[in-house]
Design an enzyme around this catalytic site. Structure first.
Site, short mmCIF file in Angstrom:
data_model
loop_
_atom_site.label_atom_id
_atom_site.label_comp_id
_atom_site.label_asym_id
_atom_site.label_seq_id
_atom_site.Cartn_x
_atom_site.Cartn_y
_atom_site.Cartn_z
CB SER A 187 29.23 -53.22 -8.20
OG SER A 187 28.44 -52.06 -8.42
NE ARG A 244 38.52 -54.13 -11.65
CZ ARG A 244 37.84 -53.03 -11.80
NH1 ARG A 244 37.09 -52.44 -10.99
NH2 ARG A 244 37.90 -52.52 -13.05
#
Length: 431
Positions: A354, A392
RNA sequence: GGAGAGAUGGCUGAGUGGCUGAAAGCGCGCCCCUGCUAAGGGUGUAUAGAGUUAAAUCUAUCGAGGGUUCGAAUCCCUCUCUCUCCGCCA
């Protein structure tokens, strides 16, 4: 925080922009509403208090001079007894008003940038482009892949700490470390970031500087007996390295990359991603942080985004680039791009990075300023983004590089960091 | 964890109740002098808020918060941090 002067001169436009985040942001009991009404009140009390203080200072000086000259000052002294009491009383009221106003101001989210698309939630985010070819064949979930290979162990994680914790073993642990090093090397050596290593604990002021507090205390792990917290992201300590500093224009841009563990209570996400490594209470992340001149914020965001992308592409992981809509923006962000990596087991893209511009929002909160052309200090702009979330990334590798025989190929770029290992295989099968 | 010392402007460092937002030096900015890398002279140099066309001016800030006082960088209390010694320790 938002600019206080704009609150007075530009309230209508600001309110319109804030509405895009969701109507509750500007509801009657909202911080926005409180700030608007408290502003005038606070200023009135402050002015009144300052007038009294000026009076007190003037007469006190007179008393000093008279006494110094051996003159009688009893009249002034008597008068001042009253004034001083009033001054103190008003000062307290003014300070209370200021505290109330500040609290409201600190709870108002950032104004979305004009280029942010309208929308209510993640469904309204704008897809900009996709890269790579998503794998469409049947692939097991990463937890199955990892457990079969003996490199992921969720039961032991739960035994040691609770749910949402895991243990990495063997090549899994090595892969976590390899990713960390690979990313840091890339950002430090190629993208021009100065590597820093920082505390994973931050105090209240620091947490307030980047916007985690006062509003989101429930999301943080707080230390028993101390007014300090485990960091949810490296953004917190790295940005705040410069808190309460006035920087010279020549020092900018400041670019740091940092590896830290991150801790999140995930208070609001019960039931979501309960299995696997996607949503853990503790995870590793390499973060990119930039401090730049306010007018360069969006340019810097594009640049920083390209650095996060470079990691995904070097690892040859298919991804999607998304421009977050106003309703999905984080509290402090004025604009955010999410990078979502393809997870074949879920047949979808999931957030892996992000990247946000905060404009001057964090600069104002943290007191990080830079001198403009006239030498006047103004709040710096801050930009940061994951480059990338390591857990992730590991998940994405397990799934995207999974082979039908149960093994997982190591992406070429990582092989040097894995001691030359090209493939993770199940030890039992090997025998 | 125990004992002690300290925290002042970009830096060094004075200042122990009144005209100190703060001496002095350094650094930095501008100007002058000087034909030559040196040196000298002058002047300016915090942040935030209020105010002004701009100034003037006013308020706050000498680690943070509270107290005493007409008045505090200066006195008292609490906290935080730094340093030294001891203990413990990755």
């Amino acid at each position: 925080m938002i600019d206080r002067k704009s609150l007075r001169t530009d309230a209508v436009a600001m309110e319109e922009a804030l509405k895009k985040r969701g109507i509750t942001t500007v509801a009657e009991d909202s911080a926005w509403f409180k700030a608007l009404s408290l502003d005038a009140e606070q200023r009135r009390l402050k002015t009144e208090s300052e007038n009294l203080q000026a009076d007190r200072n003037r007469v006190s000086k007179l008393i000093g001079m008279k006494k110094g000259a051996g003159e009688d000052a009893s009249a002034e002294l008597q008068h001042m007894g009253e004034v001083a009491k009033d001054a103190k009383r008003l000062d307290i009221k003014a300070k209370e008003a200021e505290a109330a106003f500040n609290l409201a101001l600190l709870e108002i989210p950032n104004i979305p940038h004009l280029s942010v698309p309208d929308g209510r939630d993640e469904n309204d985010n704008e897809e900009i482009r996709c890269w790579g070819k998503p794998r469409l064949d049947k692939v097991p979930d990463h937890w199955d892949i990892g457990e079969d290979l003996g490199i992921l162990d969720f039961d032991t994680g739960a035994k040691l700490a609770g749910s949402r914790f895991s243990v990495l073993k063997g090549a899994g642990a090595r892969l976590e470390r390899a990713l960390m090093q690979f990313m840091l090397d890339r950002h430090a050596d190629v993208h021009g970031y100065e590597e820093v290593w920082v505390p994973a604990i931050a105090n209240r002021k620091t947490m307030t500087g980047t916007g985690q507090l006062p509003k989101f205390e429930d999301d943080l792990y707080r230390l028993e007996g101390e007014d300090a917290f485990l960091i949810p992201t490296a953004e917190v300590p790295v940005t705040n390295m410069y808190q309460d500093m006035i920087l010279e224009a020549s020092q900018l841009p400041i670019k740091h990359c940092a590896y830290t563990p991150c801790f999140r209570r995930e208070a609001g996400s019960a039931g979501r991603d309960t299995r696997g490594m996607i949503r853990q209470h503790q995870f590793d992340k390499v973060e990119l942080v930039q401090l730049v001149q306010p007018e360069l914020a969006l340019t810097a965001l594009d640049e920083l985004l390209s650095h996060a992308i470079a990691i995904l592409e070097a690892l040859e992981l298919p991804y999607r680039l998304v421009n977050l809509c106003a309703g999905d923006l984080g509290f402090s962000a004025e604009k955010t791009f999410d990078l979502e990596v393809w997870l074949p087991s879920q047949n979808t893209y999931r957030e892996i990075s992000s990247c946000s511009s905060f404009g001057q929002f964090q600069g104002r909160r943290a007191g990080i300023r830079v001198r403009d052309g006239q030498g006047k200090p103004q709040a710096v702009a801050t930009i940061n983004g994951s480059g990338l979330a390591i857990g992730r990334t590991l998940v994405a590798i397990l799934e995207n590089y999974w082979n039908a025989d149960g093994s997982v190929t190591i992406p070429e770029a990582l092989q040097p960091y894995m001691g030359g290992l090209k493939q993770i295989q199940n030890k039992n099968i090997q025998k």
